[in-house]
Design a protein around this motif. Sequence first.
Motif, PDB file in Angstrom:
ATOM      1  N   TYR A 116      74.313  13.228  47.515  1.00  0.00           N
ATOM      2  CA  TYR A 116      75.133  14.374  47.910  1.00  0.00           C
ATOM      3  C   TYR A 116      76.116  14.777  46.817  1.00  0.00           C
ATOM      4  O   TYR A 116      76.608  15.904  46.813  1.00  0.00           O
ATOM      5  CB  TYR A 116      75.879  14.047  49.198  1.00  0.00           C
ATOM      6  CG  TYR A 116      74.973  13.988  50.401  1.00  0.00           C
ATOM      7  CD1 TYR A 116      74.465  15.150  50.972  1.00  0.00           C
ATOM      8  CD2 TYR A 116      74.612  12.763  50.959  1.00  0.00           C
ATOM      9  CE1 TYR A 116      73.626  15.106  52.072  1.00  0.00           C
ATOM     10  CE2 TYR A 116      73.771  12.701  52.057  1.00  0.00           C
ATOM     11  CZ  TYR A 116      73.279  13.877  52.613  1.00  0.00           C
ATOM     12  OH  TYR A 116      72.437  13.819  53.694  1.00  0.00           O
ATOM     13  N   SER A 117      76.392  13.884  45.872  1.00  0.00           N
ATOM     14  CA  SER A 117      77.292  14.231  44.774  1.00  0.00           C
ATOM     15  C   SER A 117      76.540  14.797  43.579  1.00  0.00           C
ATOM     16  O   SER A 117      77.152  15.178  42.586  1.00  0.00           O
ATOM     17  CB  SER A 117      78.099  12.998  44.337  1.00  0.00           C
ATOM     18  OG  SER A 117      77.262  11.984  43.817  1.00  0.00           O
ATOM     19  N   GLY A 118      75.217  14.863  43.658  1.00  0.00           N
ATOM     20  CA  GLY A 118      74.418  15.420  42.567  1.00  0.00           C
ATOM     21  C   GLY A 118      73.283  14.489  42.180  1.00  0.00           C
ATOM     22  O   GLY A 118      72.970  13.521  42.880  1.00  0.00           O
ATOM     23  N   GLU A 119      72.672  14.776  41.051  1.00  0.00           N
ATOM     24  CA  GLU A 119      71.556  13.943  40.594  1.00  0.00           C
ATOM     25  C   GLU A 119      72.014  12.589  40.065  1.00  0.00           C
ATOM     26  O   GLU A 119      71.242  11.635  40.018  1.00  0.00           O
ATOM     27  CB  GLU A 119      70.775  14.694  39.501  1.00  0.00           C
ATOM     28  CG  GLU A 119      70.045  15.922  40.011  1.00  0.00           C
ATOM     29  CD  GLU A 119      69.138  16.532  38.968  1.00  0.00           C
ATOM     30  OE1 GLU A 119      69.082  16.001  37.833  1.00  0.00           O
ATOM     31  OE2 GLU A 119      68.481  17.527  39.286  1.00  0.00           O
ATOM     32  N   ILE A 120      73.262  12.506  39.638  1.00  0.00           N
ATOM     33  CA  ILE A 120      73.902  11.270  39.163  1.00  0.00           C
ATOM     34  C   ILE A 120      73.276  10.783  37.856  1.00  0.00           C
ATOM     35  O   ILE A 120      73.812  11.014  36.796  1.00  0.00           O
ATOM     36  CB  ILE A 120      73.877  10.159  40.227  1.00  0.00           C
ATOM     37  CG1 ILE A 120      74.482  10.682  41.541  1.00  0.00           C
ATOM     38  CG2 ILE A 120      74.668   8.940  39.741  1.00  0.00           C
ATOM     39  CD1 ILE A 120      74.235   9.800  42.732  1.00  0.00           C
ATOM     40  N   THR A 121      72.165  10.082  37.886  1.00  0.00           N
ATOM     41  CA  THR A 121      71.452   9.594  36.702  1.00  0.00           C
ATOM     42  C   THR A 121      72.385   8.905  35.711  1.00  0.00           C
ATOM     43  O   THR A 121      72.878   9.505  34.762  1.00  0.00           O
ATOM     44  CB  THR A 121      70.690  10.741  35.992  1.00  0.00           C
ATOM     45  OG1 THR A 121      69.931  11.472  36.959  1.00  0.00           O
ATOM     46  CG2 THR A 121      69.756  10.157  34.938  1.00  0.00           C
ATOM     47  N   PHE A 122      72.634   7.629  35.927  1.00  0.00           N
ATOM     48  CA  PHE A 122      73.519   6.870  35.052  1.00  0.00           C
ATOM     49  C   PHE A 122      72.956   6.765  33.635  1.00  0.00           C
ATOM     50  O   PHE A 122      71.759   6.583  33.441  1.00  0.00           O
ATOM     51  CB  PHE A 122      73.718   5.452  35.587  1.00  0.00           C
ATOM     52  CG  PHE A 122      74.481   5.377  36.866  1.00  0.00           C
ATOM     53  CD1 PHE A 122      75.735   5.954  36.988  1.00  0.00           C
ATOM     54  CD2 PHE A 122      73.945   4.724  37.966  1.00  0.00           C
ATOM     55  CE1 PHE A 122      76.445   5.878  38.174  1.00  0.00           C
ATOM     56  CE2 PHE A 122      74.640   4.638  39.159  1.00  0.00           C
ATOM     57  CZ  PHE A 122      75.895   5.224  39.261  1.00  0.00           C
ATOM     58  N   ASP A 123      73.836   6.871  32.642  1.00  0.00           N
ATOM     59  CA  ASP A 123      73.432   6.584  31.270  1.00  0.00           C
ATOM     60  C   ASP A 123      73.717   5.113  30.974  1.00  0.00           C
ATOM     61  O   ASP A 123      74.097   4.343  31.865  1.00  0.00           O
ATOM     62  CB  ASP A 123      74.126   7.516  30.271  1.00  0.00           C
ATOM     63  CG  ASP A 123      75.650   7.371  30.261  1.00  0.00           C
ATOM     64  OD1 ASP A 123      76.178   6.354  30.772  1.00  0.00           O
ATOM     65  OD2 ASP A 123      76.318   8.277  29.733  1.00  0.00           O
ATOM     66  N   GLU A 124      73.565   4.721  29.724  1.00  0.00           N
ATOM     67  CA  GLU A 124      73.736   3.311  29.372  1.00  0.00           C
ATOM     68  C   GLU A 124      75.176   2.824  29.524  1.00  0.00           C
ATOM     69  O   GLU A 124      75.440   1.618  29.528  1.00  0.00           O
ATOM     70  CB  GLU A 124      73.255   3.061  27.939  1.00  0.00           C
ATOM     71  CG  GLU A 124      74.081   3.719  26.854  1.00  0.00           C
ATOM     72  CD  GLU A 124      73.683   5.177  26.604  1.00  0.00           C
ATOM     73  OE1 GLU A 124      74.183   5.767  25.617  1.00  0.00           O
ATOM     74  OE2 GLU A 124      72.879   5.722  27.394  1.00  0.00           O
ATOM     75  N   ASN A 125      76.116   3.749  29.667  1.00  0.00           N
ATOM     76  CA  ASN A 125      77.521   3.384  29.836  1.00  0.00           C
ATOM     77  C   ASN A 125      77.956   3.375  31.295  1.00  0.00           C
ATOM     78  O   ASN A 125      79.127   3.115  31.588  1.00  0.00           O
ATOM     79  CB  ASN A 125      78.417   4.350  29.059  1.00  0.00           C
ATOM     80  CG  ASN A 125      78.155   4.310  27.572  1.00  0.00           C
ATOM     81  OD1 ASN A 125      78.114   3.244  26.968  1.00  0.00           O
ATOM     82  ND2 ASN A 125      77.954   5.478  26.964  1.00  0.00           N
ATOM     83  N   GLY A 126      77.030   3.668  32.207  1.00  0.00           N
ATOM     84  CA  GLY A 126      77.391   3.725  33.619  1.00  0.00           C
ATOM     85  C   GLY A 126      78.007   5.037  34.039  1.00  0.00           C
ATOM     86  O   GLY A 126      78.527   5.147  35.161  1.00  0.00           O
ATOM     87  N   ASP A 127      77.959   6.043  33.165  1.00  0.00           N
ATOM     88  CA  ASP A 127      78.476   7.375  33.490  1.00  0.00           C
ATOM     89  C   ASP A 127      77.373   8.252  34.066  1.00  0.00           C
ATOM     90  O   ASP A 127      76.220   8.171  33.627  1.00  0.00           O
ATOM     91  CB  ASP A 127      79.019   8.068  32.234  1.00  0.00           C
ATOM     92  CG  ASP A 127      80.343   7.509  31.764  1.00  0.00           C
ATOM     93  OD1 ASP A 127      81.011   6.830  32.567  1.00  0.00           O
ATOM     94  OD2 ASP A 127      80.711   7.754  30.607  1.00  0.00           O
ATOM     95  N   PRO A 128      77.702   9.124  35.032  1.00  0.00           N
ATOM     96  CA  PRO A 128      76.702  10.067  35.532  1.00  0.00           C
ATOM     97  C   PRO A 128      76.423  11.137  34.485  1.00  0.00           C
ATOM     98  O   PRO A 128      77.350  11.735  33.932  1.00  0.00           O
ATOM     99  CB  PRO A 128      77.365  10.665  36.777  1.00  0.00           C
ATOM    100  CG  PRO A 128      78.840  10.540  36.520  1.00  0.00           C
ATOM    101  CD  PRO A 128      79.006   9.277  35.713  1.00  0.00           C
ATOM    102  N   GLN A 129      75.146  11.369  34.173  1.00  0.00           N
ATOM    103  CA  GLN A 129      74.812  12.339  33.125  1.00  0.00           C
ATOM    104  C   GLN A 129      74.925  13.782  33.603  1.00  0.00           C
ATOM    105  O   GLN A 129      75.193  14.673  32.814  1.00  0.00           O
ATOM    106  CB  GLN A 129      73.383  12.074  32.625  1.00  0.00           C
ATOM    107  CG  GLN A 129      73.229  10.741  31.938  1.00  0.00           C
ATOM    108  CD  GLN A 129      71.833  10.530  31.390  1.00  0.00           C
ATOM    109  OE1 GLN A 129      71.295  11.372  30.672  1.00  0.00           O
ATOM    110  NE2 GLN A 129      71.227   9.405  31.722  1.00  0.00           N
ATOM    111  N   GLY A 130      74.697  14.001  34.878  1.00  0.00           N
ATOM    112  CA  GLY A 130      74.834  15.351  35.422  1.00  0.00           C
ATOM    113  C   GLY A 130      76.011  15.381  36.373  1.00  0.00           C
ATOM    114  O   GLY A 130      76.173  14.484  37.193  1.00  0.00           O
ATOM    115  N   ALA A 131      76.871  16.379  36.265  1.00  0.00           N
ATOM    116  CA  ALA A 131      78.041  16.449  37.130  1.00  0.00           C
ATOM    117  C   ALA A 131      78.428  17.893  37.382  1.00  0.00           C
ATOM    118  O   ALA A 131      78.132  18.777  36.571  1.00  0.00           O
ATOM    119  CB  ALA A 131      79.221  15.707  36.505  1.00  0.00           C
TER     120      ALA A 131
END
Length: 422
Positions: A390-405
């Motif tokens: 519900y917050s978006g596609e999220i898709t974590f990168d190697e740093n644990g950050d969501p790539q899409g926001a």
Amino acid sequence: MTAFTRSRSAKILAGVALLSVSAIVVAGCSSTPSDEPSDGGKPAADLTLELGSLLPQTGSLSFLGPPMESGVGLAVSEVNEADAGVTINLTAEDEGDTDTKAYETSITKLQGAGVSAIVGAAASGVSRLILDGNVSAGILQISASNTGPDFTDWDDNGLYFRTAPSDLLQGEVLGNLIAEDGHKTLGVIYQNDAYGTGLFDNIKSTFEGAGGEVVADASYNVGDGQFDAQVETIKAQNPDAVAIVSFDQFKTIAPLLVNAGITPDKWYLVDGNLSDYGSSPDTNFPFSLEGAQGTKPGPALEDDFTGRLQTFWTGEGNPEVNDFTYAAEAYDAVVLVALASLAAGSTEGADIAAKMEEVSGGSGDGEKCTSFADCAKIINDGGTADYDGYSGEITFDENGDPQGASIGTYKYSADNLITRTN
């Protein structure tokens, strides 16, 4: 639907949603799934996660408590109802803030309980104080609202994740909004901590990059109760617009701005203070916020989701959720941890962390799914799930950050309620 109560001793046990509202912990027993896909959708594992949350029931971010706690509680309930190989026991502890320091007692309880994952903290400042200890203990930490840019490069052994984007993005969006509204000069009142200074820096660089000028800025410390000097500093330069980077100190700052002749149509708020104040009984602004604008992370939420949150949360002494800031991010955090645990066949923090990028779609070869039940079926059938929440596609990168926001922009109406404008 079971209500999420503020009892400090209740837990969600074996799918029965009896929740305590003080934290979210993940540990406990684990079993190893079969190497072969399960037959007929039978769960590939039988895992019990001890999941804990550290969210603000009190303190300067307490207005975020109900939406985030309802998001966590609803997700736990739905994971347990799915009966797909993961059962969550939930314990919740109060985060407080860096002034009250409630988190000190709470995190000791959670770490002492042998948790393997914690959802929280809400405040970047609190997470900075507990993250190293969690990493040393092998505890996965996932925040639904930490926006400090420095978490991207934190030495966290791959154990830290967040479902909210960095302030680099929010500051850019707000700075551009102020410039696009035609303002040439800006004053900024901001909280003197990593959250406040990070947003201030990015708002300033973006606004000045667009041709504007920050003509006045004034900071205050967490715990301060007097803001006359800061307002006077801004008023002296008579800027076209004023950005207020704060938590609930905004309730005290706002009347001072009005008294200084700086009207709400010149104000720009951020996620730490953007709320539906018209429906909050503890605010009672003696004036309208009409025309004030602000930003906060997250896409527009579906009515079905907000309805489920509200139905879950109300009752047993809980008031209605007045707004849903970070509710989706908190819900998705729980679902992702549960899916990663199922994919790993383990409830150990490091094992769960190793699967977080995969179940969020970071591997690039997963099958899209939008609920825990659907994603769990993919995993139980031997596939790779790619959860979009519900917050978006999220898709974590190697740093644990969501790539899409997504960063939404909002505007206040005469009744002090916000409407999304973009």
